[in-house]
Design a protein around this motif. Structure first.
Motif, PDB file in Angstrom:
ATOM      1  N   LYS A 146      71.451 -41.928  -7.509  1.00  0.00           N
ATOM      2  CA  LYS A 146      70.827 -41.175  -6.432  1.00  0.00           C
ATOM      3  C   LYS A 146      69.407 -40.698  -6.740  1.00  0.00           C
ATOM      4  O   LYS A 146      68.664 -40.346  -5.828  1.00  0.00           O
ATOM      5  N   SER A 147      69.023 -40.653  -8.005  1.00  0.00           N
ATOM      6  CA  SER A 147      67.736 -40.031  -8.345  1.00  0.00           C
ATOM      7  C   SER A 147      66.912 -40.897  -9.286  1.00  0.00           C
ATOM      8  O   SER A 147      66.253 -40.389 -10.187  1.00  0.00           O
ATOM      9  N   THR A 148      66.966 -42.202  -9.108  1.00  0.00           N
ATOM     10  CA  THR A 148      66.229 -43.126  -9.963  1.00  0.00           C
ATOM     11  C   THR A 148      65.314 -43.993  -9.132  1.00  0.00           C
ATOM     12  O   THR A 148      65.679 -44.419  -8.035  1.00  0.00           O
ATOM     13  N   ALA A 149      64.122 -44.254  -9.657  1.00  0.00           N
ATOM     14  CA  ALA A 149      63.182 -45.176  -9.013  1.00  0.00           C
ATOM     15  C   ALA A 149      62.409 -45.909 -10.099  1.00  0.00           C
ATOM     16  O   ALA A 149      62.105 -45.343 -11.153  1.00  0.00           O
ATOM     17  N   TYR A 150      62.122 -47.184  -9.846  1.00  0.00           N
ATOM     18  CA  TYR A 150      61.377 -48.004 -10.803  1.00  0.00           C
ATOM     19  C   TYR A 150      60.099 -48.522 -10.169  1.00  0.00           C
ATOM     20  O   TYR A 150      60.048 -48.818  -8.969  1.00  0.00           O
ATOM     21  N   GLY A 154      59.489 -52.689 -17.369  1.00  0.00           N
ATOM     22  CA  GLY A 154      59.489 -52.154 -18.724  1.00  0.00           C
ATOM     23  C   GLY A 154      59.016 -50.722 -18.755  1.00  0.00           C
ATOM     24  O   GLY A 154      59.092 -49.997 -17.760  1.00  0.00           O
ATOM     25  N   PHE A 155      58.484 -50.317 -19.898  1.00  0.00           N
ATOM     26  CA  PHE A 155      58.031 -48.942 -20.084  1.00  0.00           C
ATOM     27  C   PHE A 155      56.950 -48.583 -19.079  1.00  0.00           C
ATOM     28  O   PHE A 155      56.045 -49.369 -18.804  1.00  0.00           O
ATOM     29  N   ASN A 156      57.053 -47.367 -18.542  1.00  0.00           N
ATOM     30  CA  ASN A 156      56.035 -46.852 -17.646  1.00  0.00           C
ATOM     31  C   ASN A 156      55.995 -45.344 -17.835  1.00  0.00           C
ATOM     32  O   ASN A 156      57.002 -44.665 -17.645  1.00  0.00           O
ATOM     33  N   ASN A 157      54.854 -44.832 -18.222  1.00  0.00           N
ATOM     34  CA  ASN A 157      54.740 -43.431 -18.607  1.00  0.00           C
ATOM     35  C   ASN A 157      54.238 -42.561 -17.455  1.00  0.00           C
ATOM     36  O   ASN A 157      53.386 -41.710 -17.623  1.00  0.00           O
ATOM     37  N   THR A 158      54.800 -42.800 -16.251  1.00  0.00           N
ATOM     38  CA  THR A 158      54.442 -41.975 -15.108  1.00  0.00           C
ATOM     39  C   THR A 158      55.717 -41.474 -14.435  1.00  0.00           C
ATOM     40  O   THR A 158      56.793 -42.057 -14.579  1.00  0.00           O
ATOM     41  N   SER A 159      55.583 -40.407 -13.685  1.00  0.00           N
ATOM     42  CA  SER A 159      56.739 -39.824 -13.003  1.00  0.00           C
ATOM     43  C   SER A 159      57.253 -40.707 -11.882  1.00  0.00           C
ATOM     44  O   SER A 159      58.349 -40.479 -11.363  1.00  0.00           O
ATOM     45  N   ALA A 160      56.479 -41.723 -11.499  1.00  0.00           N
ATOM     46  CA  ALA A 160      56.944 -42.635 -10.447  1.00  0.00           C
ATOM     47  C   ALA A 160      58.166 -43.426 -10.899  1.00  0.00           C
ATOM     48  O   ALA A 160      58.956 -43.875 -10.067  1.00  0.00           O
ATOM     49  N   GLN A 161      58.321 -43.609 -12.208  1.00  0.00           N
ATOM     50  CA  GLN A 161      59.498 -44.296 -12.765  1.00  0.00           C
ATOM     51  C   GLN A 161      60.357 -43.240 -13.436  1.00  0.00           C
ATOM     52  O   GLN A 161      60.075 -42.804 -14.547  1.00  0.00           O
ATOM     53  N   HIS A 162      61.401 -42.819 -12.746  1.00  0.00           N
ATOM     54  CA  HIS A 162      62.177 -41.678 -13.230  1.00  0.00           C
ATOM     55  C   HIS A 162      63.667 -41.913 -13.084  1.00  0.00           C
ATOM     56  O   HIS A 162      64.119 -42.783 -12.323  1.00  0.00           O
ATOM     57  N   THR A 163      64.442 -41.103 -13.791  1.00  0.00           N
ATOM     58  CA  THR A 163      65.903 -41.196 -13.734  1.00  0.00           C
ATOM     59  C   THR A 163      66.510 -39.869 -14.155  1.00  0.00           C
ATOM     60  O   THR A 163      65.787 -38.902 -14.447  1.00  0.00           O
TER      61      THR A 163
END
Length: 421
Positions: A146-150, A154-163
């Motif tokens: 319910k609370s994940t977005a990619y 691979g690695f991404n150091n921004t809040s846009a990719q969260h879980t």
């Protein structure tokens, strides 16, 4: 330094039994996979950077989208690495080599390798990374995360990719079903076919590394990630004496003994030594009842859980601490089928919710002439003999806990024992 916090609406029973274990990781979840019991949780629905844990989803999709992992090949060149938005160097020593999708997958899993994840995404979607990321987010929905977005494979150091811890738990459960994943984690090393030992890749997660002070010998598998060189994330499973726990830690501190590896080791050790499995009820047990309304009158039908339930509870388990909160309609009209959900109940132990139970009857009602005739004649008999009439009970909000035979409760196998370090 923490970006905006979002709380998931997806809530499963989340117990947190009393423990004196001190942890430094902010967001934690520990689940007994054998009994599906959350035994420890701390902000499990708070969002944090997904980091390299995004590669778990990349693993799932690339295994499905690439028809033959041994046949698909990728030429590693410096131009590809230089063009990556983030590079972790996992493919640096392979520049000039041709790797199979199988090789890339093993490298990605053992090193949490972002460069290998991008290569797998390119192979999977014919170099259309946007399409691959769209597939990642579609699978998020399918898995109930319910609370994940990619935004990248691979690695991404921004809040846009969260879980969150809870979403990572759901994803890791799915990943662990894969035979190749389990084999790679069990071996801990991998050498691509046709290359010598100079190209061997070793598991980088310290909890899997026998030469690391953070090694934990009971660990089956693990995926690890840094964020901002300050915080770290870990998801791992351990098995000891036949009991398997899944640990998720996000926003851990990366310093000396105060790190996510130490927290994983301390929490799982506490669980193995202080918790054990107990049988709470059988599927034939009547947990409550409901008034059924037929055309000719009312009668009572017992409600049963769908399955027997083992739950992981403290070794000092006390049946008197079990309570139920029922959600059952006052009356139900016929017809309905055996097994059809007619109500539910939440089960609490010492005030902590440990199970959400669907309730059903074990017989069809209002569908057969014989059963209807039996119900009807019983109803007529009761109406003709008022002194024997069974009065309809009011719906109980907090009914007494039903008696369940304690002889079927397994003994606490780990009480009073010490785990080997």
């Amino acid at each position: 330094m923490i970006f905006a916090i979002f709380v998931s609406s997806f809530i499963i029973p989340a117990s947190s039994f009393e423990t004196t274990v001190e942890t430094s990781t902010s967001d934690l979840l520990l689940v007994n996979l054998d009994t599906d019991t959350v035994v420890f949780s701390q902000k499990p629905d708070t969002n944090w950077y997904a980091g390299s844990l995004a590669e778990l989803m990349t693993f799932l999709l690339s295994n499905e989208m690439i028809p033959d992992l041994n046949a698909a090949t990728f030429n590693v060149d410096q131009t590809f690495i230089n063009a990556l938005p983030y590079s972790d160097g996992c493919l640096d020593k392979f520049v000039g080599q041709t790797l199979t999708a199988k090789d890339l997958t093993a490298i990605m899993l053992l090193t949490s390798g972002s460069d290998a994840a991008y290569a797998l995404a390119d192979l999977s979607a014919n170099n259309d990374r946007e399409a691959f990321v769209a597939a990642m987010n579609a699978r998020v929905t399918a898995l109930g995360m319910k609370s994940t977005a990619y935004v990248s494979p691979g690695f991404n150091n921004t809040s846009a990719q969260h879980t969150t811890c809870r979403d990572t738990y759901l994803l890791y459960q799915e990943v662990r079903k894969n035979d190749f994943f389990r084999a790679v984690m069990k071996n801990k090393v991998y050498t691509p076919a046709g290359l010598d030992e100079d190209y061997t890749v070793t598991a980088e997660a310290s909890i899997l590394n026998e030469n690391s002070p953070y090694y934990f010998r009971y660990t089956n598998d693990a995926m690890y990630s840094f964020t901002e060189d300050t915080y770290e994330e870990l998801v791992a499973t351990t098995t000891y004496r036949g009991k398997t726990y899944l640990f998720v830690g996000l926003l851990g501190l990366h310093q000396s003994e105060r790190n996510v590896y130490a927290d994983a080791r301390k929490l799982t050790s506490w669980a193995y030594l202080n918790l054990s499995d107990h049988k709470i009820f059988n599927e034939e047990d009547v947990l409550s009842d409901v008034t059924v309304t037929a055309d000719w009158g009312d009668y009572q039908v017992g409600l049963h859980p769908y399955n027997s339930a083992f739950k992981t509870l403290p070794n000092s388990y006390d049946e008197a601490k079990l309570t139920y909160q029922f959600d059952i309609p006052k009356t139900i009209k016929t017809p309905f089928l055996a097994g059809q959900t007619l109500g539910s109940a939440k089960l609490y132990y010492d005030g902590e919710e440990i199970e959400n139970i669907a309730l059903s009857a074990d017989t069809d009602e209002g569908l057969g002439m014989l059963s209807d005739f039996g119900r009807f004649t019983g109803y007529v008999y009761r109406r003709m003999t008022p002194h024997r009439e069974v009065l309809a009970k009011e719906f109980p909000t907090e009914p007494a806990v039903p008696a369940v035979p304690s002889s079927e409760t397994p003994a606490a196998s780990n009480a009073g024992t010490a785990m080997e370090e």
